[in-house]
Structure formats: structure tokens, C-alpha cells
Write a protein that holds these residues in place. Structure first.
Motif, PDB file in Angstrom:
ATOM      1  N   VAL A   1      12.280  -1.460  -7.196  1.00  0.00           N
ATOM      2  CA  VAL A   1      11.539  -0.341  -6.630  1.00  0.00           C
ATOM      3  C   VAL A   1      10.130  -0.374  -7.205  1.00  0.00           C
ATOM      4  O   VAL A   1       9.945  -0.390  -8.427  1.00  0.00           O
ATOM      5  N   VAL A   2       9.134  -0.420  -6.331  1.00  0.00           N
ATOM      6  CA  VAL A   2       7.744  -0.546  -6.767  1.00  0.00           C
ATOM      7  C   VAL A   2       6.946   0.654  -6.273  1.00  0.00           C
ATOM      8  O   VAL A   2       7.290   1.289  -5.276  1.00  0.00           O
ATOM      9  N   ARG A   3       5.885   0.931  -6.983  1.00  0.00           N
ATOM     10  CA  ARG A   3       4.926   1.928  -6.536  1.00  0.00           C
ATOM     11  C   ARG A   3       3.863   1.251  -5.674  1.00  0.00           C
ATOM     12  O   ARG A   3       3.771   0.030  -5.649  1.00  0.00           O
ATOM     13  N   ASP A   4       3.086   2.054  -4.988  1.00  0.00           N
ATOM     14  CA  ASP A   4       2.000   1.469  -4.211  1.00  0.00           C
ATOM     15  C   ASP A   4       1.028   0.777  -5.163  1.00  0.00           C
ATOM     16  O   ASP A   4       0.716   1.294  -6.235  1.00  0.00           O
TER      17      ASP A   4
ATOM     18  N   ASN B   1       1.913   3.486   7.677  1.00  0.00           N
ATOM     19  CA  ASN B   1       2.785   3.317   6.505  1.00  0.00           C
ATOM     20  C   ASN B   1       3.918   2.336   6.793  1.00  0.00           C
ATOM     21  O   ASN B   1       4.305   1.554   5.912  1.00  0.00           O
ATOM     22  N   LEU B   2       4.426   2.360   8.022  1.00  0.00           N
ATOM     23  CA  LEU B   2       5.463   1.398   8.398  1.00  0.00           C
ATOM     24  C   LEU B   2       4.905  -0.016   8.348  1.00  0.00           C
ATOM     25  O   LEU B   2       5.566  -0.952   7.874  1.00  0.00           O
TER      26      LEU B   2
ATOM     27  N   ARG C   1       0.818  -1.215   0.000  1.00  0.00           N
ATOM     28  CA  ARG C   1       0.000   0.000   0.000  1.00  0.00           C
ATOM     29  C   ARG C   1       0.847   1.258   0.000  1.00  0.00           C
ATOM     30  O   ARG C   1       0.312   2.377  -0.026  1.00  0.00           O
ATOM     31  N   VAL C   2       2.179   1.090   0.029  1.00  0.00           N
ATOM     32  CA  VAL C   2       3.098   2.224  -0.030  1.00  0.00           C
ATOM     33  C   VAL C   2       4.206   1.883  -1.018  1.00  0.00           C
ATOM     34  O   VAL C   2       4.498   0.708  -1.265  1.00  0.00           O
TER      35      VAL C   2
ATOM     36  N   ALA D   1       5.954 -10.771   1.645  1.00  0.00           N
ATOM     37  CA  ALA D   1       7.002  -9.887   1.122  1.00  0.00           C
ATOM     38  C   ALA D   1       7.175  -8.692   2.050  1.00  0.00           C
ATOM     39  O   ALA D   1       6.262  -8.328   2.797  1.00  0.00           O
ATOM     40  N   GLU D   2       8.366  -8.080   1.970  1.00  0.00           N
ATOM     41  CA  GLU D   2       8.664  -6.894   2.780  1.00  0.00           C
ATOM     42  C   GLU D   2       9.385  -5.860   1.928  1.00  0.00           C
ATOM     43  O   GLU D   2      10.190  -6.203   1.058  1.00  0.00           O
ATOM     44  N   LEU D   3       9.092  -4.593   2.223  1.00  0.00           N
ATOM     45  CA  LEU D   3       9.844  -3.485   1.650  1.00  0.00           C
ATOM     46  C   LEU D   3      10.967  -3.084   2.599  1.00  0.00           C
ATOM     47  O   LEU D   3      10.951  -3.428   3.788  1.00  0.00           O
TER      48      LEU D   3
END
Length: 231
Positions: A173-176, A149-150, A50-51, A73-75
Motif C-alpha cells: 500500500v503506497v501513498r501518492d 484519479n482512475l 499520483r493517487v 505499474a498499476e494500482l
């Protein structure tokens, strides 16, 4: 000639026995049952964040079975962790300023009847109190957004399923809302079957059904009619 006739008789007997065996041994079809043909619906869910951010970890491969709630998955959390810390520090400062304004207003209210302060001083203290109260509320909201957001840097499986496609790799790198996985939902399983108009009146919601696959001797599944769609 006689041998030829005997051979024909033997062939005829074999064919007759085979036909009789097929008729006797074939599965009996219930004359009241309605036989329909259809396909299993493949229902898909795109898994994303979502971010926006950089993909740090992907925990499953294509073909893996995942259960509802599994971390998929994790950012990279560094930017969002820093934002949360900054918002927490801003909130602490706003809370301290508000407490000070609250004490000052209380003192002004206690002195106004004694003539120790002017009406203007009381008005200024009251205005400062309400201004800092609004700032405190804003800081609390900012911290809540930063913590949300975290949390959105982690993607979880919304349902049981099988990984159909692994779209991204760590470092991307991905967008929301950019998908990183495509998940095939395994439960419940829907089958889309088509009914001709003369038999449409026999179908009703909740009607029990037996499901047979093309696999010879395969298991028979039980289900029911979930919905009827008129096209």
C-alpha cells in the motif's frame, strides 16, 4: 667482460626501439584541442502514482530497459472505478433534474404574460433552474476528477531508461508520490567535465566534442557543450 658489454648493448637497443615505437605509434594529440576529464552524470527519475492505493502489478525488473510511454505499474483500480461509476450516476441524475427544471422554467415564462402563473412562481422556477445548473456543473467536475484519479492508477515511463531500483512489490500500500521504481535516464547522456580557469574562455555553448572512455580501443562518441556552469 666482452659478453657483458654486448648484453648491455642489446638491452639498450631494445629499449631504444620500444621508445621509438611508442613515439611513432602513440595517438597524435591535436595541439589546438583541449583535453578535459569528467564523469557521466547519472540522472534519475522516481516513478510513482499520483493517487494512493495498493500496488497490483509491477511489469519490470531491475536492469530492464524501458521506452518512453511504457506501462510500468498499476494500482488496484477497484476503489477508483467505483468512485467513477458513482460520479457518473450522480451526473445522470443531476442532468435529468436540470432538464426538468429547464422545461418548467420555459412553461412558466410562456404563461407569465397570460396571467397563468404568478411572479413568485416564475422566480421560484428560475431559482431552481440556476441551482440545478450549478449542481450539474459540479457533477460534471466530480466525474472528471474521478476519471482522472482512475487514470492515475497507472504509472508510465516518462522517458527512455534503465530500471535502477525496484522499490516496491505487488500488495504494498503506497501513498501518492511514493516511488515504486527508480529509472536511470539513458538519453540524452550528460558528461560533467571541469575546466581550469586559463582555458575557460575557449569553451562555448554548442562547441563540438569527442568523448573517449577508459576502455582501450573503445568507440569514440561525439557530442557538444550543452551548458557552462561557473562555480
Amino acid at each position: 667482460m666482452r659478453r657483458y658489454a654486448i648484453a648491455l648493448l642489446i638491452i639498450a637497443l631494445v629499449v631504444a626501439i620500444a621508445i621509438a615505437g611508442y613515439i611513432l605509434l602513440r595517438p597524435k594529440h591535436d595541439p589546438d584541442a583541449l583535453l578535459l576529464y569528467g564523469n557521466v552524470d547519472v540522472r534519475l527519475v522516481d516513478i510513482g502514482f499520483r493517487v494512493p492505493g495498493r500496488v497490483a502489478e509491477l511489469f519490470f525488473e531491475e536492469g530492464d530497459l524501458v521506452s518512453k510511454g511504457s506501462l510500468m505499474a498499476e494500482l488496484d483500480i477497484s476503489p477508483y472505478d467505483s468512485q467513477a461509476e458513482q460520479a457518473a450516476a450522480t451526473l445522470a441524475s443531476a442532468r435529468a433534474s436540470f432538464k426538468n427544471a429547464e422545461r418548467l422554467l420555459t412553461r412558466r415564462e410562456g404563461l407569465i404574460d397570460l396571467g397563468g402563473v404568478s411572479e413568485e412562481d416564475l422566480d421560484n422556477a428560475s431559482a431552481s433552474y440556476y441551482e440545478l445548473q450549478a449542481g450539474l456543473n459540479q457533477s460534471q467536475a466530480n466525474l472528471a476528477v474521478a476519471l482522472d484519479n482512475l487514470g492515475y492508477t497507472k504509472a508510465y515511463a516518462p522517458t527512455d531508461g534503465i530500471i535502477l531500483t525496484r522499490i516496491r512489490e505487488p500488495g504494498t500500500v503506497v501513498r501518492d508520490a511514493d516511488p515504486v521504481y527508480t529509472l536511470s535516464v539513458t538519453s540524452p547522456v550528460w558528461i560533467r567535465a571541469f575546466v581550469d580557469e586559463p582555458h575557460l574562455g575557449q569553451i562555448y555553448y554548442g562547441m563540438p566534442a569527442e568523448i573517449h572512455t577508459d576502455t582501450k580501443g573503445g568507440p569514440i562518441y561525439t557530442g557538444c557543450v550543452g551548458f557552462v556552469l561557473l562555480l
